[in-house]
Write a protein that holds these residues in place. Structure first.
Motif, PDB file in Angstrom:
ATOM      1  N   GLN A 139       0.847  -1.195   0.000  1.00  0.00           N
ATOM      2  CA  GLN A 139       0.000   0.000   0.000  1.00  0.00           C
ATOM      3  C   GLN A 139       0.876   1.236   0.000  1.00  0.00           C
ATOM      4  N   THR A 140       0.945   2.052  -1.036  1.00  0.00           N
ATOM      5  CA  THR A 140       0.349   1.829  -2.335  1.00  0.00           C
ATOM      6  C   THR A 140       1.166   0.797  -3.095  1.00  0.00           C
ATOM      7  N   HIS A 141       0.633   0.345  -4.227  1.00  0.00           N
ATOM      8  CA  HIS A 141       1.319  -0.724  -4.947  1.00  0.00           C
ATOM      9  C   HIS A 141       2.213  -0.134  -6.032  1.00  0.00           C
ATOM     10  N   ASN A 142       3.510  -0.418  -5.917  1.00  0.00           N
ATOM     11  CA  ASN A 142       4.490   0.175  -6.827  1.00  0.00           C
ATOM     12  C   ASN A 142       4.245  -0.272  -8.271  1.00  0.00           C
ATOM     13  N   ARG A 143       4.408  -1.564  -8.550  1.00  0.00           N
ATOM     14  CA  ARG A 143       4.198  -2.037  -9.926  1.00  0.00           C
ATOM     15  C   ARG A 143       2.720  -2.004 -10.315  1.00  0.00           C
ATOM     16  N   GLY A 144       1.867  -1.877  -9.319  1.00  0.00           N
ATOM     17  CA  GLY A 144       0.434  -1.734  -9.577  1.00  0.00           C
ATOM     18  C   GLY A 144       0.056  -0.289  -9.882  1.00  0.00           C
TER      19      GLY A 144
END
Ligand SMILES: Cc1ncc(COP(=O)(O)O)c(C=O)c1O
Length: 342
Positions: A139-144
């Motif tokens: 959280q937050t998602h880097n690759r996301g």
């Protein structure tokens, strides 16, 4: 050429004058003896922010994650996470190498998670299969693409973890960004996880530093694990002072970085390359249908003084942060739209 506009990562920031002043005047001691006042103050402040009993300063987000994983997953047991999670993508097999931990992944769907699918993956204790001991989310998602997991999803995952009797870990390197984007208090996030790792050097502008957060008993064990991993530092208060300054001055301003990312996304949207809706400071580009691949885009942009990250042959990433101002974003928009228009 004008100065470089570096959008590769929010880790490239340099300490501000105020932060350098705080570092220069920090009251320090030997932290391996537990005697560094600035480190002790930072650890207490961060534990309180997340509503946990204790926290431990670590040199990097990777080490903070790996200490936390060793706290919640014994050797020969398994961690569940998504296939794009930092812990299995960028930490060089550390969970297996240092912790004897087996990792099993669910297919990455950006920053999103389906709690029912995760529940179905959990394996119980027994000698015939590797028992699950923890679930990790980012959280937050880097690759996301800087995606923010909604509070209700995290609450559902907490229920999954409780029902299965396993731990829930949060790689919260950029949890500050989620807090600013969704307005969820840090303590509300904290209450959902057994352990968290948080970073001061991503977006907040500190040069170094992360923390493991957990119970007093866990953090006592974490201190031992950190020493074994070579992460015991001496007059680390110089660094902790930068982190304390970052927490005191640089959290609310993350909204400016989110606005800059939204502006970049808006300019790039007509090219149909945005991999996901931009919520925070990361703009992911899917170049599958573009006329040039990620390396070609990065090379062309670099030639004009704009740096972007290549995540895969057809995947690139732009990250906004405190060292790129509005004029820098204007320049990046002009350069990138010209290149993409071909
Ligand atoms: C989500 C996430 N977790 C952990 C880390 C690791 O941090 P470090 O580079 O300090 O090891 C990063 C680094 O960018 C990250 O993006």
């Amino acid at each position: 050429m004008d100065t470089i506009v570096d959008l590769r990562s929010d880790t490239v920031t340099r300490p501000t004058a105020g932060m350098r002043e705080a570092m220069a005047t920090a009251d320090v001691g030997d932290d391996v003896y537990g005697e560094d006042p600035a480190v002790n103050a930072l650890e207490a402040e961060v534990a309180a922010l997340f509503g946990h009993e204790a926290a431990l300063f670590a040199p990097s987000g990777s080490m903070a994650n790996q200490i936390a994983l060793q706290l919640v997953v014994p050797p020969g047991h398994e961690l569940l996470c998504d296939a794009d999670a930092h812990v299995v993508t960028y930490e060089i097999g550390a969970a297996a190498a240092y912790g004897g931990i087996s990792s099993r992944t669910w297919p990455a769907v950006g920053g999103d998670v389906d709690p029912d699918m995760v529940a179905a993956m959990v394996r119980p204790d027994g000698y015939w299969a590797v028992p699950t001991r923890a679930i990790a989310v980012e959280q937050t998602h880097n690759r996301g693409g800087g995606g923010v997991l909604p509070l209700r999803t995290l609450q559902a995952l907490r229920r999954v973890a409780d029902e299965a009797g396993v731990a829930l870990h949060c790689d919260g390197a950029r949890i500050w960004h989620a807090h600013v984007a969704d307005g969820v208090p840090l303590a509300e996030y904290g209450a959902l996880f057994d352990t968290l790792s948080v970073c001061l050097s991503k977006g907040l502008g500190a040069p170094v530093g992360s923390l493991v957060i957990g119970s007093a008993e866990q953090i006592e064990r974490a201190r031992f694990i950190r020493k074994r991993m070579g992460g015991g530092m001496r007059q680390a208060g110089i660094l902790a002072a930068a982190g304390r300054y970052a927490l005191a001055h640089h959290v609310p301003r993350l909204a400016e970085d989110h606005a800059k990312a939204a502006r970049l996304a808006e300019a790039i949207a007509p090219f149909g390359l945005l991999a996901t809706t931009v919520r925070t400071n990361i703009v992911p580009l899917d170049l599958t249908k573009a006329s040039l691949d990620a390396h070609a885009l990065a090379a062309a942009a670099r030639a004009e003084g704009v740096l972007v990250s290549v995540l895969g042959p057809r995947t690139a990433r732009l990250v906004t942060h405190m060292d790129v101002d509005d004029a820098g974003i204007d320049r990046a928009i002009a350069v990138l739209t010209r290149i993409l228009a071909g």
